[in-house]
Scaffold this motif. Sequence first.
Motif, short mmCIF file in Angstrom:
data_model
loop_
_atom_site.label_atom_id
_atom_site.label_comp_id
_atom_site.label_asym_id
_atom_site.label_seq_id
_atom_site.Cartn_x
_atom_site.Cartn_y
_atom_site.Cartn_z
N VAL A 124 0.81 -1.11 0.16
CA VAL A 124 -0.02 0.20 0.18
C VAL A 124 1.07 1.11 -0.06
O VAL A 124 1.81 1.40 1.02
N VAL A 125 0.53 2.28 -1.01
CA VAL A 125 1.38 3.46 -0.91
C VAL A 125 0.48 4.50 -0.64
O VAL A 125 -0.65 4.71 -1.32
N ASP A 126 0.74 5.33 0.61
CA ASP A 126 -0.36 6.30 0.84
C ASP A 126 0.19 7.76 0.73
O ASP A 126 1.17 8.04 1.37
N GLY A 127 -0.33 8.42 -0.33
CA GLY A 127 -0.08 9.61 -0.59
C GLY A 127 -1.35 10.72 -0.06
O GLY A 127 -1.34 11.65 -0.91
N SER A 128 -2.12 10.33 0.58
CA SER A 128 -3.38 11.16 0.92
C SER A 128 -2.89 12.43 1.45
O SER A 128 -2.24 12.44 2.27
N ASP A 129 -3.87 13.13 1.57
CA ASP A 129 -3.65 14.71 2.04
C ASP A 129 -4.42 15.07 3.51
O ASP A 129 -4.57 16.16 3.80
N ASN A 130 -4.83 13.99 4.27
CA ASN A 130 -5.45 14.08 5.24
C ASN A 130 -5.28 13.04 6.41
O ASN A 130 -4.86 11.82 6.04
#
Length: 251
Positions: A124-130
Amino acid sequence: MSLSDEELTRYARQIVLKEIGGAGQTRLKAATVAVIGAGGIGSPVIQYLAAAGVGRLRVIDDDRVDLSNLQRQVLFDTPSLGAPKGEQAVRAAWRLNPLVRVEAVATRLDADNAGSLLAGADVVVDGSDNFATRLAAADAALALRIPLVSAAVTQFEGQLAVYRGWEADRPCYRCFVGDAPDQPDASCADQGVLGPAAGVLGSLAALEAIRALVPFGDDPAGRLLLVDLLGWRFRTLILPKDPGCAACQAL
């Protein structure tokens, strides 16, 4: 699973690396990577993983392309304005490498659906903004025992880490951030971000996703990379496992 002549030629510069080789390329072809967010970090992640020949990408993003995105979200262009980001990410990745399967999931990941959205992924690659999304993704990846590559960026700075908290000597994301259910988010609209800074963090996140699939070099899990592009400094901090972490103890 074998590699076709086209694949051998397409990935030749990668296959020639002794750390990758034909066996590593075959592992990439067989892998599924879930990418959370197709924004400033997710854009280069999707591009580099598609180019590298990762067999399947699952892009989770419920947003649409806005004019203010184009300064840093390099998957998109002016004709993409108003279109769903996931849909545009699929098209961009297909243009780059039609041998890779890309699935768009136009849903906001949260604590209720994270497990089902990430199930079956190898990384899993998490590049979310919150922060709420990052927590939900981290908790689900930990429960599913999927390596998590977590990247964040603001202004000229960023951070990157790989988490495998189910291992006895490796921290999870909550070992790092604690048990707080939420934190105030730093908005790009308020604080700003330099486009290439997001590109640097996204490229590093793609590298770590590939390393998680085909291990090479030093294991980054348990360390936090801090990137300061204003001061041209890269620092690495040790992230110890928290013996009191409720998330780790729940496994």
